[in-house]
Design a protein around this motif. Sequence first.
Motif, short mmCIF file in Angstrom:
data_model
loop_
_atom_site.label_atom_id
_atom_site.label_comp_id
_atom_site.label_asym_id
_atom_site.label_seq_id
_atom_site.Cartn_x
_atom_site.Cartn_y
_atom_site.Cartn_z
N GLY A 104 -15.96 -7.54 -13.60
CA GLY A 104 -15.83 -6.82 -12.34
C GLY A 104 -15.09 -7.52 -11.23
N THR A 105 -13.93 -8.11 -11.54
CA THR A 105 -13.19 -8.86 -10.53
C THR A 105 -12.01 -8.06 -9.96
OG1 THR A 105 -12.03 -9.95 -12.37
CG2 THR A 105 -13.83 -11.16 -11.32
N ILE A 106 -12.05 -6.75 -10.05
CA ILE A 106 -10.96 -5.90 -9.58
C ILE A 106 -10.88 -5.90 -8.06
CG2 ILE A 106 -12.37 -3.79 -9.47
CD1 ILE A 106 -9.93 -2.26 -10.59
N THR A 107 -9.69 -5.62 -7.53
CA THR A 107 -9.50 -5.46 -6.09
C THR A 107 -10.32 -4.27 -5.59
OG1 THR A 107 -7.19 -5.88 -6.68
CG2 THR A 107 -7.68 -5.47 -4.36
N ASP A 108 -10.84 -4.37 -4.37
CA ASP A 108 -11.54 -3.22 -3.80
C ASP A 108 -10.51 -2.22 -3.26
OD1 ASP A 108 -11.51 -3.34 -0.56
OD2 ASP A 108 -11.38 -5.35 -1.42
N PRO A 109 -10.88 -0.93 -3.12
CA PRO A 109 -9.91 0.09 -2.70
C PRO A 109 -9.26 -0.19 -1.35
CG PRO A 109 -11.89 1.13 -3.56
CD PRO A 109 -12.19 -0.33 -3.46
N HIS A 110 -10.03 -0.69 -0.40
CA HIS A 110 -9.46 -0.92 0.93
C HIS A 110 -8.42 -2.02 0.90
CE1 HIS A 110 -9.36 -2.34 5.19
NE2 HIS A 110 -9.38 -1.03 5.41
N SER A 111 -8.70 -3.13 0.21
CA SER A 111 -7.71 -4.20 0.10
C SER A 111 -6.47 -3.73 -0.65
CB SER A 111 -8.32 -5.42 -0.59
OG SER A 111 -9.35 -5.99 0.19
N ALA A 112 -6.68 -2.91 -1.69
CA ALA A 112 -5.54 -2.37 -2.44
C ALA A 112 -4.66 -1.52 -1.53
CB ALA A 112 -6.03 -1.56 -3.64
N TRP A 113 -5.30 -0.70 -0.71
CA TRP A 113 -4.56 0.16 0.23
C TRP A 113 -3.79 -0.69 1.23
CZ3 TRP A 113 -4.84 0.85 5.54
CH2 TRP A 113 -4.20 2.00 6.04
N MET A 114 -4.41 -1.76 1.73
CA MET A 114 -3.72 -2.63 2.69
C MET A 114 -2.53 -3.34 2.03
SD MET A 114 -6.96 -4.24 4.77
CE MET A 114 -5.97 -5.14 5.95
N LEU A 115 -2.68 -3.69 0.78
CA LEU A 115 -1.57 -4.32 0.06
C LEU A 115 -0.41 -3.34 -0.14
CD1 LEU A 115 -3.62 -6.44 -2.44
CD2 LEU A 115 -1.77 -7.35 -1.02
N LEU A 116 -0.72 -2.08 -0.38
CA LEU A 116 0.34 -1.08 -0.48
C LEU A 116 1.15 -1.02 0.80
CD1 LEU A 116 -1.56 1.84 -2.29
CD2 LEU A 116 0.25 0.40 -3.24
N ARG A 117 0.45 -1.09 1.94
CA ARG A 117 1.13 -1.15 3.24
C ARG A 117 2.02 -2.38 3.32
NH1 ARG A 117 -2.27 -4.30 7.31
NH2 ARG A 117 -1.75 -5.69 5.58
N SER A 118 1.50 -3.53 2.91
CA SER A 118 2.22 -4.79 3.06
C SER A 118 3.43 -4.88 2.15
CB SER A 118 1.27 -5.96 2.78
OG SER A 118 0.25 -6.03 3.75
N LEU A 119 3.34 -4.32 0.94
CA LEU A 119 4.47 -4.41 0.02
C LEU A 119 5.70 -3.69 0.55
CD1 LEU A 119 2.82 -3.99 -3.52
CD2 LEU A 119 3.71 -6.08 -2.46
N GLU A 120 5.50 -2.72 1.43
CA GLU A 120 6.64 -2.01 2.00
C GLU A 120 7.54 -2.93 2.83
OE1 GLU A 120 5.28 1.40 4.15
OE2 GLU A 120 4.44 2.38 2.37
N THR A 121 6.98 -3.99 3.40
CA THR A 121 7.75 -4.90 4.25
C THR A 121 7.90 -6.29 3.64
OG1 THR A 121 5.77 -5.54 5.50
CG2 THR A 121 7.05 -3.67 6.35
N LEU A 122 7.57 -6.44 2.37
CA LEU A 122 7.59 -7.75 1.73
C LEU A 122 8.96 -8.42 1.86
CD1 LEU A 122 6.21 -9.90 -0.09
CD2 LEU A 122 7.05 -8.61 -2.06
N GLU A 123 10.00 -7.70 1.51
CA GLU A 123 11.34 -8.28 1.54
C GLU A 123 11.75 -8.65 2.97
OE1 GLU A 123 15.43 -7.48 -0.82
OE2 GLU A 123 14.71 -5.76 0.35
N LEU A 124 11.44 -7.80 3.94
CA LEU A 124 11.79 -8.08 5.32
C LEU A 124 11.07 -9.33 5.83
CD1 LEU A 124 11.60 -4.46 6.82
CD2 LEU A 124 13.67 -5.79 6.40
N ARG A 125 9.76 -9.40 5.58
CA ARG A 125 8.97 -10.52 6.08
C ARG A 125 9.39 -11.83 5.44
NH1 ARG A 125 4.51 -10.31 4.12
NH2 ARG A 125 4.41 -8.32 3.00
N MET A 126 9.53 -11.83 4.12
CA MET A 126 9.87 -13.06 3.43
C MET A 126 11.28 -13.53 3.79
SD MET A 126 8.05 -12.60 -0.33
CE MET A 126 8.33 -14.31 -0.80
#
Length: 439
Positions: free
Chosen positions: A284-306
């Motif tokens: 049971g080490t899966i990501t929780d839904p809220h963190s997964a949702w926040m990561l979806l938000r973050s991946l949209e700007t990954l290239e810009l931020r990095m």
Amino acid sequence: MANNETEADLTGATPRRRPKPDVLEVGGRKLKPATLMMGHGYDPALSEGSLKPPIFLTSTFVFESAAAGKRHFEGVTGKRPGGAEGLVYSRFNGPDQEILEDRLSVWEDAEDALTFSSGMSAIATLLLSLVKPGDVIVHSAPLYAATETLIGRILGRFGVTWLDFPAGATPEEINAVIDRAKRQGRVALIYLESPANPTNALVDIQAVAAARDTHFAGVEDRPPVVIDNTFLGPLWQQPLRHGADLVLYSLTKYAGGHSDLVAGGVVGSKAAINPIRAMRNTIGTITDPHSAWMLLRSLETLELRMSRAGENAAKVCAFFRDHPKIDSVGYLGFLEEGSRQADIYRRHCLGAGSTFSLFLKGGERESFAFLDALKIAKLAVSLGGTETLASHPAAMTHLSVPDERKAALGITDSLVRISVGVEDPDDLIADFDQALAQV
């Protein structure tokens, strides 16, 4: 299949929340990851037309039929490889997690991906799925301190042993360690961390993969090459292209990128991912839904931020290199031409990153004085966030590593680790300049 409903009718599977077919190319042009992050793996029609995926806060999911439930559990239990074909229970899968895993795999063109509740839970789940009592783990050094503790102390309780080679080892040195490990027992995996935490030393992934292939030619159960790519992320290094079988990430870092979540990930082939998925389903080490949702938000700007952080780091490191109170800067953009590290960088890396090691003249007193004087950069562990962070590995993240091993690995009292964020670079330089004046 014509649509989701038809496929569900024929297979008894709950439709996954992704468009079928997904848009992966336009006019014959394969879409880039930065574009796919805006919609890949998600169909708004399945969620009342919502532009962004909702957060699915539910513990369980309703099956269309008993036959569908049986089919899903065949995947969850490993009776049929590949995982469930539909939504079952939040310990196993969920819409947010599945969309996230679809998008995470895009960056390295991987067949499959899994996400976890933390970077260390990803590492622990992977190791538990591959290692048996009495096995040998070959790894590069140094490693993140918690990884070393997990391998040496926790798995050591079950008779697991380890042998290591320095991050910049030559092919001859790598081969020698693997040869010793084979005589010691079953080699479960070859575990790499590149760049190494906190020294920033690079591992020759191609040389490791070649050595593994030579030593285990014709062996069905050959040890996988696993690498923690957290320091460079998929933007600046893509290890699957160089011979790695599985790539680990602390998604807390660049993928999350805002210092507001903790998560981990693994990408690789479906065959390599399947046993890890089975272990994750069990413990049971899966990501929780809220963190997964926040990561979806973050991946949209990954290239810009990095990209911005990488540009900032180049300017900041140029300032440090010429400062009289700095002994040396462990930045990948400053590797000596013709050196082995420069050769590895040329073959493996797409950028120098934004996390580096800084060696001050002096020891703990000077390092602490510098850290305590910072006003913009935050004195905190972690890396890859929008804000600049600075820490003292010997006294903080690697405190648990024995002193003699720290000395051997170059983790000295003069070493400060800095992760540059997306602030104005001239402001950061002014902050570092005034802090060094206090040393």
